[in-house]
Design an enzyme around this catalytic site. Structure first.
Site, short mmCIF file in Angstrom:
data_model
loop_
_atom_site.label_atom_id
_atom_site.label_comp_id
_atom_site.label_asym_id
_atom_site.label_seq_id
_atom_site.Cartn_x
_atom_site.Cartn_y
_atom_site.Cartn_z
CB CYS A 2 2.44 18.81 -14.21
SG CYS A 2 1.69 17.96 -12.80
CB ALA A 11 2.03 -8.38 16.79
CG HIS A 47 -2.02 -1.09 1.08
ND1 HIS A 47 -2.77 -1.52 2.15
CD2 HIS A 47 -2.44 -1.81 0.01
CE1 HIS A 47 -3.62 -2.47 1.75
NE2 HIS A 47 -3.43 -2.68 0.46
C1 BJW Z 1 -3.57 -6.17 16.62
C2 BJW Z 1 -3.04 -5.44 17.68
C3 BJW Z 1 -1.83 -5.92 18.25
C4 BJW Z 1 -4.85 -4.45 17.02
N1 BJW Z 1 -1.25 -7.01 17.76
N2 BJW Z 1 -2.98 -7.24 16.16
C5 BJW Z 1 -12.92 -7.85 -3.27
C6 BJW Z 1 -14.06 -7.86 -2.48
C7 BJW Z 1 -14.58 -6.66 -1.98
C8 BJW Z 1 -13.99 -5.43 -2.26
C9 BJW Z 1 -12.87 -5.43 -3.04
C10 BJW Z 1 -12.36 -6.62 -3.54
N3 BJW Z 1 -11.25 -6.31 -4.26
C11 BJW Z 1 -11.06 -4.97 -4.21
C12 BJW Z 1 -12.04 -4.41 -3.48
C13 BJW Z 1 -12.20 -2.95 -3.16
C14 BJW Z 1 -11.29 -2.45 -2.07
C15 BJW Z 1 -11.60 -3.24 -0.79
O1 BJW Z 1 -10.92 -4.15 -0.40
N4 BJW Z 1 -12.63 -2.81 -0.07
C16 BJW Z 1 -12.98 -3.46 1.20
C17 BJW Z 1 -13.10 -2.40 2.28
C18 BJW Z 1 -14.22 -4.25 1.03
N5 BJW Z 1 -9.88 -2.58 -2.43
C19 BJW Z 1 -9.27 -1.65 -3.16
O2 BJW Z 1 -9.85 -0.67 -3.57
C20 BJW Z 1 -7.81 -1.87 -3.49
N6 BJW Z 1 -7.56 -1.68 -4.87
C21 BJW Z 1 -7.97 -2.53 -5.80
O3 BJW Z 1 -8.57 -3.54 -5.53
O4 BJW Z 1 -7.61 -2.16 -7.08
C22 BJW Z 1 -8.21 -2.86 -8.17
C23 BJW Z 1 -9.38 -2.08 -8.61
C24 BJW Z 1 -9.20 -0.80 -9.10
C25 BJW Z 1 -10.29 -0.07 -9.56
C26 BJW Z 1 -11.55 -0.62 -9.47
C27 BJW Z 1 -11.73 -1.89 -8.95
C28 BJW Z 1 -10.64 -2.64 -8.52
C29 BJW Z 1 -6.94 -0.85 -2.80
C30 BJW Z 1 -6.91 -1.02 -1.32
C31 BJW Z 1 -6.03 0.05 -0.71
C32 BJW Z 1 -6.11 0.08 0.80
N7 BJW Z 1 -5.47 1.24 1.30
C33 BJW Z 1 -5.47 1.51 2.71
C34 BJW Z 1 -4.98 2.96 2.92
C35 BJW Z 1 -3.47 3.06 2.74
C36 BJW Z 1 -2.99 4.44 3.00
C37 BJW Z 1 -3.19 4.89 4.41
O5 BJW Z 1 -2.68 4.26 5.35
O6 BJW Z 1 -3.86 5.90 4.57
O7 BJW Z 1 -4.60 0.59 3.37
S1 BJW Z 1 -7.04 1.19 3.48
C38 BJW Z 1 -6.39 0.55 4.98
O8 BJW Z 1 -6.77 -0.82 5.16
C39 BJW Z 1 -4.87 0.58 4.81
C40 BJW Z 1 -4.48 -0.72 5.42
O9 BJW Z 1 -3.23 -1.14 4.93
C41 BJW Z 1 -5.62 -1.64 5.03
C42 BJW Z 1 -5.75 -2.85 5.87
O10 BJW Z 1 -6.04 -2.54 7.19
P1 BJW Z 1 -5.37 -3.38 8.35
O11 BJW Z 1 -3.91 -3.25 8.27
O12 BJW Z 1 -5.93 -4.73 8.36
O13 BJW Z 1 -5.80 -2.52 9.63
P2 BJW Z 1 -7.15 -2.51 10.47
O14 BJW Z 1 -7.14 -1.26 11.24
O15 BJW Z 1 -8.32 -2.81 9.63
O16 BJW Z 1 -7.00 -3.78 11.44
C43 BJW Z 1 -6.02 -3.85 12.45
C44 BJW Z 1 -6.03 -5.25 13.04
O17 BJW Z 1 -5.01 -5.31 14.02
C45 BJW Z 1 -7.35 -5.60 13.78
O18 BJW Z 1 -7.76 -6.90 13.38
C46 BJW Z 1 -6.95 -5.61 15.26
O19 BJW Z 1 -7.65 -6.57 16.03
C47 BJW Z 1 -5.49 -5.98 15.16
N8 BJW Z 1 -4.65 -5.53 16.30
N9 BJW Z 1 -3.82 -4.38 18.01
C48 BJW Z 1 -1.81 -7.66 16.77
N10 BJW Z 1 -1.23 -5.26 19.35
#
Ligand code: BJW
Length: 243
Positions: A151, A232, A120
């Site tokens: 640009c 973790a 990401h």
């Molecule tokens: C602990 C803890 C401790 C707490 N120890 N653990 C298939 C199905 C449905 C939807 C889609 C699909 N394919 C694509 C999509 C659309 C979309 C998507 O997934 N949407 C869902 C919400 C449903 N995906 C996209 O749009 C992606 N692009 C794409 O697919 O391109 C192709 C395309 C293009 C055009 C049209 C169509 C398709 C792009 C996704 C980009 C995600 N970006 C972000 C932002 C990054 C920048 C920023 O930081 O601002 O990335 S979103 C956000 O979520 C960020 C993270 O990396 C990502 C994941 O989150 P993560 O890391 O899991 O964090 P949390 O907060 O959710 O969870 C934390 C966890 O830690 C929890 O479980 C806690 O319990 C745990 N925890 N303390 C261990 N001490």
């Protein structure tokens, strides 16, 4: 130290190829709020899904830029924790070890991990919203958000927003590693965001042993052979010490 199931230790000791997917939870104990917990104080009335998109930036570039500047401030002060460090040391234990991260905070590299696939992007870097080219730090001063020196387009963080494509080389390498690994470890991710959340499923299809480290259940939990419930920063050093 956390007790790791013997059966998991045996799988790890026999494994040649290991892949790890990390999410925001691994950095929680470094003081970086998880993506879905990042909306506190000034930001409490926004949803991250409404800020991390091209549409949001087009609508209100200053708001989105200010959110990232606030998060950059937190990340700059953060140091890798024992979880990041344990993963960096695990890299030397396996002939084939791939660390895949959804995090943009650079803490894996700061902990000493050498091979990191950043799916990401990285919040440290900037790029132009219009021509997509890199913009260095000096240019990113002044107006908020600053203007691209090439640009005149607006500068944005070099991260992947919803609806944007992930870096293709990193994503392809992550899928390949998921297909060839014997053990796939998911650490601190809610496993809600695709395509990253498809990687453990891909590993499972290719007979990997799926392991999760997370204090709470996730959509992946029912698929996992082992779920280590805890933070973790204590579970990973336990795994390292006993492997
Ligand atoms: C602990 C803890 C401790 C707490 N120890 N653990 C298939 C199905 C449905 C939807 C889609 C699909 N394919 C694509 C999509 C659309 C979309 C998507 O997934 N949407 C869902 C919400 C449903 N995906 C996209 O749009 C992606 N692009 C794409 O697919 O391109 C192709 C395309 C293009 C055009 C049209 C169509 C398709 C792009 C996704 C980009 C995600 N970006 C972000 C932002 C990054 C920048 C920023 O930081 O601002 O990335 S979103 C956000 O979520 C960020 C993270 O990396 C990502 C994941 O989150 P993560 O890391 O899991 O964090 P949390 O907060 O959710 O969870 C934390 C966890 O830690 C929890 O479980 C806690 O319990 C745990 N925890 N303390 C261990 N001490």
């Amino acid at each position: 130290m956390s007790q790791v199931p013997i059966a998991l230790l045996m799988r790890l000791r026999k494994a040649r190829s290991v892949a790890v997917l990390t999410g925001a939870g691994i950095s929680a104990e470094s003081g970086v709020p998880t993506f879905r917990d990042a909306m506190t104080g000034l930001w409490a009335r926004f949803r991250p899904e409404d800020l991390a998109t091209r549409e949001a930036f087009r609508r209100n570039p200053k708001l989105v830029w200010d959110w990232y500047q606030w998060r950059r401030g937190l990340i700059e002060k953060a140091r890798p924790n024992a979880g990041h460090e344990a993963l960096a040391r695990l890299e030397d234990r396996f002939a084939d070890f791939t660390l895949i991260t959804q995090n943009v905070d650079d803490l894996h590299r700061k902990a000493g991990s050498r091979k990191v696939l950043e799916l990401h992007g990285n919040i440290r870097r900037n790029k132009c919203f219009e021509d997509n080219g890199p913009v260095d730090d000096r240019a990113a001063e002044g107006e908020a958000p600053p203007r691209c020196p090439r640009c005149g387009g607006r500068v944005r963080p070099d991260v992947v927003w919803f609806g944007e494509y992930l870096p293709q080389a990193e994503l392809a390498a992550a899928f390949e590693a998921s297909r060839r690994c014997e053990v796939f470890l998911c650490v601190g991710t809610s496993a809600l965001v695709h395509p990253a959340a498809s990687l453990p499923v891909e590993a499972l299809k290719h007979d990997a042993c799926l392991v999760e480290i997370n204090p709470v259940e996730t959509p992946l939990s029912p698929l996992c052979e082992f779920s280590l419930r805890g933070p973790a920063a204590s579970m990973l050093p336990g795994l390292l010490a006993q492997t």
